[in-house]
Design a protein around this motif. Sequence first.
Motif, PDB file in Angstrom:
ATOM      1  N   GLN A 144      48.474  21.395  46.209  1.00  0.00           N
ATOM      2  CA  GLN A 144      49.926  21.296  46.417  1.00  0.00           C
ATOM      3  C   GLN A 144      50.383  22.107  47.613  1.00  0.00           C
ATOM      4  O   GLN A 144      51.563  22.243  47.846  1.00  0.00           O
ATOM      5  N   LYS A 145      49.410  22.719  48.325  1.00  0.00           N
ATOM      6  CA  LYS A 145      49.703  23.521  49.515  1.00  0.00           C
ATOM      7  C   LYS A 145      50.575  24.727  49.185  1.00  0.00           C
ATOM      8  O   LYS A 145      51.441  25.107  49.947  1.00  0.00           O
ATOM      9  N   VAL A 146      50.365  25.323  48.048  1.00  0.00           N
ATOM     10  CA  VAL A 146      51.051  26.561  47.700  1.00  0.00           C
ATOM     11  C   VAL A 146      50.480  27.669  48.579  1.00  0.00           C
ATOM     12  O   VAL A 146      49.275  27.690  48.829  1.00  0.00           O
ATOM     13  N   PRO A 147      51.324  28.597  49.100  1.00  0.00           N
ATOM     14  CA  PRO A 147      50.798  29.679  49.935  1.00  0.00           C
ATOM     15  C   PRO A 147      49.748  30.517  49.188  1.00  0.00           C
ATOM     16  O   PRO A 147      49.904  30.780  47.990  1.00  0.00           O
ATOM     17  N   GLU A 148      48.731  30.939  49.929  1.00  0.00           N
ATOM     18  CA  GLU A 148      47.577  31.619  49.329  1.00  0.00           C
ATOM     19  C   GLU A 148      47.985  32.857  48.541  1.00  0.00           C
ATOM     20  O   GLU A 148      47.402  33.184  47.511  1.00  0.00           O
ATOM     21  N   LYS A 149      49.002  33.576  48.995  1.00  0.00           N
ATOM     22  CA  LYS A 149      49.426  34.788  48.321  1.00  0.00           C
ATOM     23  C   LYS A 149      49.957  34.483  46.913  1.00  0.00           C
ATOM     24  O   LYS A 149      49.607  35.148  45.936  1.00  0.00           O
ATOM     25  N   ALA A 150      50.784  33.461  46.861  1.00  0.00           N
ATOM     26  CA  ALA A 150      51.350  33.054  45.572  1.00  0.00           C
ATOM     27  C   ALA A 150      50.243  32.560  44.648  1.00  0.00           C
ATOM     28  O   ALA A 150      50.266  32.793  43.436  1.00  0.00           O
ATOM     29  N   ILE A 151      49.238  31.899  45.239  1.00  0.00           N
ATOM     30  CA  ILE A 151      48.119  31.394  44.445  1.00  0.00           C
ATOM     31  C   ILE A 151      47.397  32.547  43.765  1.00  0.00           C
ATOM     32  O   ILE A 151      47.155  32.532  42.561  1.00  0.00           O
ATOM     33  N   GLY A 152      47.099  33.596  44.563  1.00  0.00           N
ATOM     34  CA  GLY A 152      46.391  34.751  44.018  1.00  0.00           C
ATOM     35  C   GLY A 152      47.101  35.329  42.822  1.00  0.00           C
ATOM     36  O   GLY A 152      46.499  35.629  41.790  1.00  0.00           O
ATOM     37  N   LYS A 153      48.417  35.450  42.934  1.00  0.00           N
ATOM     38  CA  LYS A 153      49.196  36.042  41.860  1.00  0.00           C
ATOM     39  C   LYS A 153      49.137  35.169  40.609  1.00  0.00           C
ATOM     40  O   LYS A 153      48.892  35.629  39.494  1.00  0.00           O
ATOM     41  N   LYS A 154      49.335  33.889  40.838  1.00  0.00           N
ATOM     42  CA  LYS A 154      49.374  32.945  39.730  1.00  0.00           C
ATOM     43  C   LYS A 154      48.014  32.864  39.024  1.00  0.00           C
ATOM     44  O   LYS A 154      47.939  32.800  37.800  1.00  0.00           O
ATOM     45  N   VAL A 155      46.954  32.863  39.821  1.00  0.00           N
ATOM     46  CA  VAL A 155      45.609  32.773  39.241  1.00  0.00           C
ATOM     47  C   VAL A 155      45.343  33.990  38.369  1.00  0.00           C
ATOM     48  O   VAL A 155      44.842  33.881  37.251  1.00  0.00           O
ATOM     49  N   ARG A 156      45.712  35.179  38.873  1.00  0.00           N
ATOM     50  CA  ARG A 156      45.473  36.384  38.086  1.00  0.00           C
ATOM     51  C   ARG A 156      46.272  36.365  36.787  1.00  0.00           C
ATOM     52  O   ARG A 156      45.793  36.767  35.731  1.00  0.00           O
ATOM     53  N   GLU A 157      47.505  35.856  36.882  1.00  0.00           N
ATOM     54  CA  GLU A 157      48.345  35.747  35.690  1.00  0.00           C
ATOM     55  C   GLU A 157      47.679  34.851  34.637  1.00  0.00           C
ATOM     56  O   GLU A 157      47.577  35.197  33.465  1.00  0.00           O
ATOM     57  N   THR A 158      47.228  33.691  35.102  1.00  0.00           N
ATOM     58  CA  THR A 158      46.602  32.729  34.197  1.00  0.00           C
ATOM     59  C   THR A 158      45.328  33.299  33.607  1.00  0.00           C
ATOM     60  O   THR A 158      45.053  33.151  32.415  1.00  0.00           O
ATOM     61  N   ALA A 159      44.537  33.969  34.456  1.00  0.00           N
ATOM     62  CA  ALA A 159      43.280  34.548  33.988  1.00  0.00           C
ATOM     63  C   ALA A 159      43.555  35.592  32.914  1.00  0.00           C
ATOM     64  O   ALA A 159      42.793  35.725  31.951  1.00  0.00           O
ATOM     65  N   GLU A 160      44.647  36.304  33.071  1.00  0.00           N
ATOM     66  CA  GLU A 160      44.986  37.343  32.097  1.00  0.00           C
ATOM     67  C   GLU A 160      45.287  36.704  30.738  1.00  0.00           C
ATOM     68  O   GLU A 160      44.796  37.160  29.701  1.00  0.00           O
ATOM     69  N   ILE A 161      46.041  35.609  30.752  1.00  0.00           N
ATOM     70  CA  ILE A 161      46.366  34.923  29.506  1.00  0.00           C
ATOM     71  C   ILE A 161      45.106  34.442  28.802  1.00  0.00           C
ATOM     72  O   ILE A 161      44.985  34.479  27.586  1.00  0.00           O
ATOM     73  N   LEU A 162      44.139  33.987  29.585  1.00  0.00           N
ATOM     74  CA  LEU A 162      42.943  33.378  29.005  1.00  0.00           C
ATOM     75  C   LEU A 162      41.791  34.367  28.842  1.00  0.00           C
ATOM     76  O   LEU A 162      40.690  33.967  28.486  1.00  0.00           O
ATOM     77  N   ASP A 163      42.031  35.647  29.119  1.00  0.00           N
ATOM     78  CA  ASP A 163      40.955  36.663  29.073  1.00  0.00           C
ATOM     79  C   ASP A 163      39.817  36.323  30.010  1.00  0.00           C
ATOM     80  O   ASP A 163      38.648  36.415  29.642  1.00  0.00           O
ATOM     81  N   LEU A 164      40.139  35.886  31.200  1.00  0.00           N
ATOM     82  CA  LEU A 164      39.093  35.544  32.161  1.00  0.00           C
ATOM     83  C   LEU A 164      39.089  36.493  33.350  1.00  0.00           C
ATOM     84  O   LEU A 164      38.380  36.273  34.327  1.00  0.00           O
ATOM     85  N   GLU A 165      39.893  37.582  33.289  1.00  0.00           N
ATOM     86  CA  GLU A 165      40.050  38.457  34.467  1.00  0.00           C
ATOM     87  C   GLU A 165      38.723  38.932  35.032  1.00  0.00           C
ATOM     88  O   GLU A 165      38.534  38.978  36.239  1.00  0.00           O
ATOM     89  N   ASP A 166      37.806  39.278  34.127  1.00  0.00           N
ATOM     90  CA  ASP A 166      36.544  39.852  34.590  1.00  0.00           C
ATOM     91  C   ASP A 166      35.603  38.810  35.166  1.00  0.00           C
ATOM     92  O   ASP A 166      34.577  39.137  35.735  1.00  0.00           O
TER      93      ASP A 166
END
Lengths: 366, 364, 285
Positions: B111-133
Amino acid sequence: MGIGVFNIEKSYEGAVALNDVSMEIEDGAFVTLLGATGAGKTTLLRIMAGIDRPDKGRVFYDGKDVTDVPVQKRNISMVYQEFVNYPSMTIYENIASPLRVSKTRYSKTDIDKQVRYHAELLGLTAVLNHYPEEVSGGQKQRTAIARALIKDTRFIFLDEPLANLDYKLREELRGELKTLLQQKGGAVVYATPESVDALSMSTDVAYFEEGRLLQYGPLQEVYHNPAYVEVGAYFSYPTMNIMEADKVTEQGKTSLSISDEIRIDVTDFRDRLQVQQYLVGVRAYNLYTSSQNGRGLIPFTATVELAEELGSDTELHVRHQGLVLVVLMQEVARFPIGTEITGYLDPSRLFIFDRETRQLVLKTFS
Amino acid sequence: MARIELEGISHTYDPPSVPETQREYAVSNLDISWPDGSANALLGPSGCGKTTILNIISGLLQPTVGRVLVDGKDVTPLAPRERKIAQVFQFPVVYDSMNVFDNLAFPLRNQKVPEKAIGKKVRETAEILDLEDLLKARITRLNAADKQKISLGRSIIREDTAAVLLDEPLTVIDPKFKGGLRRKLREVQNRLKKTMVYVTHDQHEALTFADNVTIIKDGHLIQQGTPHELHSQPASPFIGYFIGSPGMNLLDCTLQDSALQFSDFHLPVSQEMKNKLGSAGNGLKFGIRPEVVDIATREQAGAVAFTVSVIEYTGAYRVLTCDRESSRIKARVSESIPVTEGDRIWVSFPEEKLNLFFNEKRIV
Amino acid sequence: MKNRGWLFVIPALAVLAISAFIPLMTVINYSLHYIFAGSTPTFVGFENYVEVLRDSAFLRALVRQLVFSMGILAVEVPLGICIALCLPKRGPGVAVCLVLLGIPLLIPFNVVGIIARVLTQSAVGVIPEFFALFNYSFNVAKDPVDAFMTIFLLDVWHWTPLVALLCYAGLQAIPDAYYQAARIDGASAWKTFRYVTLPKLRSVLIIGVLLRFMDSFKIYAEPLLLTGGGPGDATTFLSLHVARKAESYNLGYAGASSFIYLFIVIVFSYIFFQLMTHIGKGETK
């Protein structure tokens, strides 16, 4: 008479799968080998059946050493987790196959009679002329079971036969298997990770962990007197809650303190509580959401994290001061996540284990 | 997130050349509405038409008749991509050549989301799913349960997703991880309040996940309701048996002279019950849940004698299979009742807990 | 050993020992001697190897071979994938396409060489006639580029179907759910190809690349039949060069060059295998 294994050891590529396991199985017994994936139960099953050879130790059938006898000469039956049938044969031919390859010659009418009898037992009469791929998963597995039953063997080995079936079929087959297999007279050995399989079918249970046999005995004995906290925690349906507790002695009273709300008076048992640190086990169905369920209950506050439906029951996962506890309610109830509830713990239904040795010290009931 | 509605959906795989009267419908006349932010399940045995419905919602299949609405807007003619409906498949679908982070970021990068916003969103999602590590981990090293979480992660990471469809997401997961993932799915739905539809043949999964369960059989909707409603007021004998463990006892009977006649016993009923049954006399189906059957070890007035043939032990209680000449029922009893296999027992059926079905429909 | 299954492998190992190990040892032995047919061999250590590596004819053949094999991979692999992608997935067309693709694979090398020779013959061949229309005088016997390109295109025609068939089988094995997921994730056609199709084809592509590389290194019959390796040495590939030396009874030289030739094939195959199993595995950046 029966099966005996002595001092069995087995490693796969350096990893120990079985460590000095010995057990004897009597004729007529239905033994469940229980344990998590990788505990060694399937390895032992395969060694007992003769599919794999142990690195060390001996296997006996009816007192005769069969360790070096290959599986095809042992005359046993085996049912696998995957539905193993001959795809190019009809269900009828599949069920008949053990008789056709048997050394004893069977007449055509004999085979027919046997096949129809077993098909009837397992509810396969309607699909006898179908091919395995045309029938449902449950029917495929029933065919495999019929093949195992029709063979005139004394020992039947089953490796998680219900794992790939729908829950309803599993429930139906559990009831059927118990009756069917015990009619055979010989011994039945059944490997499974599911406590409920062991509870609903077997006469004896052997619990494995990391390649070691932790406890082996009659079903009720193992269930009601788990020798180690690991056995109690695993072999329970639903779960057993395990809580850390410290012994506190005040004003001549001894109690086990789990949290500021949960303190269990154990003055009556103080002679047997020699150390300071314990693990207290309580099965999910001995925690309640109402004080109606008994006298002397200990109330505690908790927050609902999840309500999980188990058939006709509800498993409530609640958080009490950093502890996650499971409460079984024998009804289908719905609790929104985050609901504050008062739970009740039944102090007369506790298992107390030594935190150091992990062994059962005492039970607050008999 | 959005409200999803199915309006008069029917679908046949037969080509139009097959005459109208001979067409076989995989699903017929479905009207379902799933409110915004709700947790829903489509439950039914294998081959009941669940997958067809799923493909119609996601847009992979055009229904023969009917419309699919998202927030009231007709999306039937739209392609899957335009519908913004995400899907989690039976086996984990991940991009093998990317690491966990890139997998989660994939829909956003498209969707051409800016890379910075992607990083934030990915970390958020990973946190919900316990995938951070695991963010930097190579996909091929993960187990199926973690891969399935990534699959779910990709479907919830876009803000504009209208709904998430889960197609038997636990089927290929190792039993060891099944329980944890089942709870995780429920938790994620509850936390994000996204509209989700969970398709399964496993009542346990459906009832745990959903507040609203739709039961499908042979392409027809047969009941929709909360888990509790399905359990206590099953619309048909099939649901009575399918929901609950063990399933509801079902016996054929007829109403004759103030009593229900079974093949080898009879049961008197009250006037009130008789009124409710009205004219439906023949071809009744009697249903009672094993947990409400009353068991006595001594003869009692009004109780029917059975013989205990099998006892299944399950920790909290025991399940007795009880036989008469031609009737068999199951009863769930507490540990404290002393019975052993072969014992004679007396069974009574509390009238207020009875279900009676006529023509496959619940009437009492 | 508790597992007696390996006993079954013994006959195969024995055959392999006779068919591969003994000849290989013989070659190595030869390569360490001055040995001409009829004369007594004298041990010379690595002198044959030094001679081979200093031989400009060998080095030219080696470079020519590498250019040829790399070119083959660069053309046949992408082309094979494209053909596989264009084939119908189901329906009656499948069988027809597979048979058509399979035909070149059934024709033996020497027949291919002879066909090429007939087609390119300066007096009667179709191809020179065709080029004559554009005022280009096509002559494999005189023009090194014409000869090289003919061999190259011949190989592409002969062996691209193999890559295509491998890829086709690989494509069929990719579950539809991956494509559905990519559509739902909003991936473009290129991204879908790059992140779904290509990674899923990895294992068949490894096989395809290795097979084509090793096979193209062994090209022999076609140049021999077309021009006998000429004009000059324009189509004298490694195997042809080595065979020539052996035919001239310089067995020591032939042994050394054979061994070097084998060594090169093994090294390159290993490099390809390592590269292809490790690239794009989602490693941490």
